[in-house]
Design a protein around this motif. Structure first.
Motif, short mmCIF file in Angstrom:
data_model
loop_
_atom_site.label_atom_id
_atom_site.label_comp_id
_atom_site.label_asym_id
_atom_site.label_seq_id
_atom_site.Cartn_x
_atom_site.Cartn_y
_atom_site.Cartn_z
N PRO A 93 0.83 -1.21 0.00
CA PRO A 93 0.00 0.00 0.00
C PRO A 93 0.86 1.26 0.00
N VAL A 94 0.43 2.25 -0.73
CA VAL A 94 1.16 3.52 -0.82
C VAL A 94 0.19 4.68 -0.63
N PHE A 95 0.75 5.85 -0.36
CA PHE A 95 -0.06 7.07 -0.30
C PHE A 95 -0.50 7.45 -1.70
N ARG A 96 -1.70 7.99 -1.79
CA ARG A 96 -2.18 8.48 -3.07
C ARG A 96 -1.78 9.95 -3.23
N TYR A 97 -1.43 10.34 -4.46
CA TYR A 97 -0.98 11.70 -4.71
C TYR A 97 -2.13 12.46 -5.37
N PHE A 98 -2.95 13.11 -4.55
CA PHE A 98 -4.14 13.77 -5.08
C PHE A 98 -3.92 15.22 -5.47
N ASP A 99 -2.92 15.85 -4.89
CA ASP A 99 -2.86 17.30 -4.98
C ASP A 99 -1.68 17.81 -5.80
N ASP A 100 -1.82 19.05 -6.23
CA ASP A 100 -0.70 19.78 -6.80
C ASP A 100 0.14 20.29 -5.65
N ILE A 101 1.30 19.68 -5.41
CA ILE A 101 2.09 20.02 -4.23
C ILE A 101 2.74 21.39 -4.33
N THR A 102 2.66 22.03 -5.51
CA THR A 102 3.19 23.39 -5.60
C THR A 102 2.24 24.40 -4.94
N GLY A 103 1.04 23.95 -4.57
CA GLY A 103 0.07 24.87 -3.99
C GLY A 103 0.11 24.93 -2.48
N VAL A 104 1.17 24.45 -1.86
CA VAL A 104 1.26 24.44 -0.40
C VAL A 104 1.50 25.85 0.11
N GLU A 105 0.74 26.26 1.12
CA GLU A 105 0.85 27.60 1.68
C GLU A 105 1.07 27.52 3.19
N THR A 106 1.64 28.59 3.75
CA THR A 106 1.79 28.66 5.20
C THR A 106 0.42 28.71 5.87
N GLU A 107 0.36 28.24 7.09
CA GLU A 107 -0.86 28.13 7.89
C GLU A 107 -1.77 26.99 7.44
N GLU A 108 -1.35 26.23 6.44
CA GLU A 108 -2.17 25.08 6.01
C GLU A 108 -2.08 23.98 7.06
N PRO A 109 -3.21 23.39 7.47
CA PRO A 109 -3.18 22.29 8.43
C PRO A 109 -2.48 21.06 7.83
N VAL A 110 -1.64 20.40 8.62
CA VAL A 110 -0.92 19.21 8.18
C VAL A 110 -0.77 18.26 9.37
N PHE A 111 -0.29 17.04 9.07
CA PHE A 111 -0.03 16.05 10.10
C PHE A 111 1.33 15.40 9.84
N ALA A 156 14.80 20.60 12.71
CA ALA A 156 13.69 19.79 12.23
C ALA A 156 13.08 20.46 11.00
N TYR A 157 12.81 19.69 9.97
CA TYR A 157 12.27 20.24 8.73
C TYR A 157 11.61 19.12 7.95
N VAL A 158 10.93 19.48 6.89
CA VAL A 158 10.27 18.51 6.02
C VAL A 158 10.80 18.70 4.61
N VAL A 159 11.25 17.60 4.00
CA VAL A 159 11.72 17.64 2.62
C VAL A 159 10.52 17.36 1.70
N PRO A 160 10.23 18.24 0.73
CA PRO A 160 9.11 18.01 -0.18
C PRO A 160 9.24 16.68 -0.91
N ILE A 161 8.11 16.05 -1.15
CA ILE A 161 8.12 14.71 -1.74
C ILE A 161 8.67 14.74 -3.16
N VAL A 180 1.54 14.85 5.78
CA VAL A 180 0.39 14.76 4.88
C VAL A 180 -0.57 15.91 5.12
N ARG A 181 -1.41 16.16 4.11
CA ARG A 181 -2.48 17.14 4.22
C ARG A 181 -3.69 16.51 4.89
#
Length: 344
Positions: free
Chosen positions: A242-260, A330-335, A309-310
């Protein structure tokens, strides 16, 4: 000459007959002819009548609804990919993707849904069976025949529970003779993403799924600058993961967006931590010349190598820790960076 004229007449008559059949099929396939007609069907969402816009129609005993309009009524989102004739829709961590004319749709949890009537385009709009959209997006639906009304009741979204349930099958515990960390399946053929510091110099590598299945793994790529690694598990022929599904345009990530942020549920008391994107950095020379995300959600050694994830479960990046000038960052590397890591 007479023979050829006679033959032409027969062919012309046959072609005319075919055209009549095709036109008759279109008349039966679309209520009111080639255009979807307003049949006086009402759509109510949580008791509120939705007015204006494209109207539903009935085909083969099924209410066909304009996909984008209804999904947006439900506070969801729709993406249309014309080259592939593909539609992707989601509401929170519920979602689907389908191909126009296909008899089945894929749901975000990896299951499939058989459509009583395939999706089709009418008047430039995508129409699908009402019940499919409602069930795929976590709603209840009822048809009231006397008033010719569709009643849709939205059910509460539990973002943390839904995302954790959606992510859990792809999450992994990565264990080596040097320590334990988190990871996740990156491809169905068994590629795994984790942090480099967990596997660097290890004599052996093992990964364990949330169900307790254990696999040996081999190192494919080691990126010490970004503290990332790609592995491949030793699997049986044709075995898929099983893998994560890629539903979104990841270039649209903005600050204050909820994530986990998520980590292995096998060695963490809480594998999910909610937060927001606090900073989207510019290209960072210290970290390989790419941008990174900083989040308010927890990133620690035990979920290092796990996914970010979103709220709809779309994979955004990899949780990382690194030592820079004596400080832990601590940081997150874009997929998208992981896609560029070349297997050796």
């Amino acid at each position: 000459m007479q023979k050829s004229v006679k033959a032409y007449g027969k062919i012309s008559t046959f072609l005319s007959f075919l055209l009549v059949l095709v036109f008759a099929w279109h008349l039966s396939a679309y209520p009111g002819g080639l255009e979807a007609q307003d049949e006086g069907i009402n759509i109510l969402v949580d008791g509120v009548l939705q007015e204006g816009g494209d109207r539903p129609f009935i085909e083969s005993g099924r209410v066909m609804i304009p996909l984008r309009s209804v999904v947006e009524y439900l506070n969801g989102k729709v993406h249309w990919y014309p080259d592939e004739q593909q539609v992707i829709g989601f509401r929170g961590a519920r979602g689907f993707d389908l191909i126009i004319g296909a008899p089945r749709a894929n749901l975000i949890d990896g299951s499939t849904y058989t459509l009583d009537v395939p999706a089709r385009i009418v008047n430039g709009r995508t129409y699908v069976p009402l019940r499919f959209v409602s069930e795929a997006l976590g709603c209840e639906v009822m048809w009231e025949d006397p008033s010719r009304s569709v009643w849709i009741t939205t059910l509460p979204l539990y973002a943390e529970k839904d995302v954790e349930e959606l992510a859990k099958p792809a999450l992994l515990q990565v264990t080596t003779d040097r320590g334990v960390g988190s990871g996740f399946f990156f491809s169905k053929d068994g590629q795994v993403v984790t942090c480099a510091n967990i596997v660097k110099g290890a004599a052996w590598i093992s990964v364990r799924t949330s169900e307790g299945l254990e696999y040996g793994a081999d190192l494919l790529v080691l990126d010490t600058v970004m503290n990332l690694a790609k592995l491949r598990v030793r699997r049986a022929p044709e075995e898929e993961f099983p893998v994560f599904r890629y539903f979104d345009d990841i270039t649209g990530v903005e600050t204050e967006e909820p994530v986990f942020t998520l980590g292995s549920p096998l060695h963490m008391q809480e594998c999910l931590s909610p937060g927001k994107i606090s900073v989207k950095t510019p290209d960072n020379d210290r970290l390989g010349g790419i941008h990174t995300y900083h989040v308010t959600a927890r990133i620690a050694q035990d979920n290092c190598g796990g996914p970010l994830v979103r709220v709809n479960g779309a994979l955004l990046g990899v949780n990382c820790l690194t030592e820079i000038n004596g400080f832990t960052e601590a940081y997150v590397v874009p997929i998208e960076y992981v896609f560029s890591m070349r297997n050796r």
